[in-house]
Design a protein around this motif. Structure first.
Motif, PDB file in Angstrom:
ATOM      1  N   TYR A 176      44.587  35.742  35.906  1.00 19.82           N
ATOM      2  CA  TYR A 176      43.382  36.160  36.618  1.00 19.82           C
ATOM      3  C   TYR A 176      42.961  37.565  36.186  1.00 19.82           C
ATOM      4  N   SER A 209      40.348  35.255  42.264  1.00 18.33           N
ATOM      5  CA  SER A 209      41.651  34.661  42.586  1.00 18.33           C
ATOM      6  C   SER A 209      41.551  33.374  43.392  1.00 18.33           C
ATOM      7  N   ASN A 210      40.366  33.082  43.944  1.00 13.65           N
ATOM      8  CA  ASN A 210      40.221  31.832  44.689  1.00 13.65           C
ATOM      9  C   ASN A 210      39.689  30.703  43.808  1.00 13.65           C
ATOM     10  N   HIS A 211      39.603  30.952  42.510  1.00 14.76           N
ATOM     11  CA  HIS A 211      39.092  29.944  41.573  1.00 14.76           C
ATOM     12  C   HIS A 211      40.294  29.281  40.895  1.00 14.76           C
ATOM     13  N   PRO A 212      40.604  28.032  41.231  1.00 21.99           N
ATOM     14  CA  PRO A 212      41.862  27.423  40.785  1.00 21.99           C
ATOM     15  C   PRO A 212      41.934  27.216  39.272  1.00 21.99           C
ATOM     16  N   GLY A 266      44.220  28.293  43.663  1.00 19.34           N
ATOM     17  CA  GLY A 266      43.220  29.115  44.309  1.00 19.34           C
ATOM     18  C   GLY A 266      43.342  29.110  45.823  1.00 19.34           C
TER      19      GLY A 266
END
Length: 333
Positions: free
Chosen positions: A46, A53-56, A106
């Motif tokens: 990341y 960080s919430n994007h898998p 994520g």
């Protein structure tokens, strides 16, 4: 292109086991890999990409890996698709096993998994943790940029040294990212195609017995599904084939420097022609965008491809690449 030797593969696997970052080729695009069970290593992905960080990210597995270790359920539909398309460019979204770090997903309860077919990717996955590990690997580029299909593209993106090793496996065959199919909500939503790719909705429907639905508001977040993505630095405008000559003439009259990406015949001087087949076009798309982006033009003009189902994945990538450039022609003219 000679493929990496076994000692280079072993070195890459060792680096991954140490929590380091390794870029490697897949049949779709190059991936930026880290140990999928190491949250600190995932955080390095990341940070290197500048990715939210919430994007898998997608977990890549060897053909012999135990899928049941990574997911809490393998529906019959998933197994049918695995039998039909793995190894290959299909990512399945399934319920995440409780012991798998949420960081790789994520923070979601679902996880994306796929088994790549590229021989270098398979060799690396088999060397890493004895073939039982998973490599988290989004595309090996800065977040939102054009995905890499050559090792040199990765070197260009990460000249800062944040990637510890780049395995060179030649140009990616497919050239665009995998199809992503959500199977984590079968009982409520059925299969949902979150991102089109080489494996088409029709091919998926042939195996599933039902056409996958379009993404809904409650669908899991997945790689490459933001409205703006896959974008060069130069503004991008899509133009229908019939309108191209007039638009090119208007831009020239306005003194604008234009580079053209097209698939039908064109007499424009600064132009790059891609094949008129969906597979051939996809194979050369990202490399072509990178070449045109380096021309320092005012705009990259793209001849809109056909709107038939077999062009869905290409049109998806082009729409996202042009999203942040909405209205650029009006501003230039």
């Amino acid at each position: 292109m000679s493929l990496p030797l076994s000692d280079e593969i072993d070195r890459a696997a060792h680096l991954l086991e140490q929590g380091r970052l390794v870029a490697f080729p897949t049949e779709t695009v190059y991936g930026l890999g880290a140990d999928a069970e190491n949250p600190a290593a995932i955080a390095r992905i990341y940070a290197a990409k500048g990715r939210p960080s919430n994007h898998p990210v997608i977990v890549h597995l060897a053909p012999e890996a135990d899928l049941a270790y990574w997911v809490s359920a393998i529906p019959t539909a998933a197994q049918s698709l695995i039998d039909a398309f793995w190894p290959g460019p299909l990512t399945l979204i399934l319920p995440r096993a409780a012991h798998i770090p949420a960081a790789v997903a994520g923070g979601q309860n679902s996880i994306g998994v796929r088994c790549p077919s590229h021989p270098v990717a398979q060799a690396l996955l088999r060397a890493f943790k004895g073939g039982m590990g998973g490599i988290a690997a989004p595309s090996a580029n800065k977040f939102g940029h054009v995905s890499p299909t050559l090792a040199q593209h990765v070197r260009d993106e990460f000249a800062d040294g944040s990637v510890d090793l780049i395995l060179d496996g030649g140009q990616s065959e497919v050239g665009i990212e995998s199809s992503i199919l959500d199977l984590s909500r079968l009982h409520t939503h059925g299969p949902v195609l979150l991102r089109p790719g080489r494996i088409t909705a029709l091919q998926l429907a042939d195996v599933l017995g039902v056409a996958p639905a379009a993404p809904d508001a409650a669908a899991p977040r997945a790689s490459g599904t933001l409205e703006a993505h896959y974008a060069p630095q130069t503004p991008v405008a899509m133009v229908a084939s019939a309108a191209l000559p007039q638009v090119l003439q208007q831009l020239a009259a306005a003194g604008r420097r234009v580079v053209l990406l097209h698939w039908s015949d064109s007499q424009h001087a600064d132009a790059l022609q891609l094949p008129s087949s969906p597979a051939g076009y996809a194979h050369g798309l990202y490399a072509g965008l990178r070449v045109l982006d380096a021309a320092s033009a005012d705009v990259i003009l793209i001849e809109a491809p056909p709107h038939s189902a077999d062009w869905q994945a290409v049109n998806d990538r082009l729409r996202r690449a042009a999203y942040d450039s909405t209205g650029i022609l009006e501003r230039l003219l």
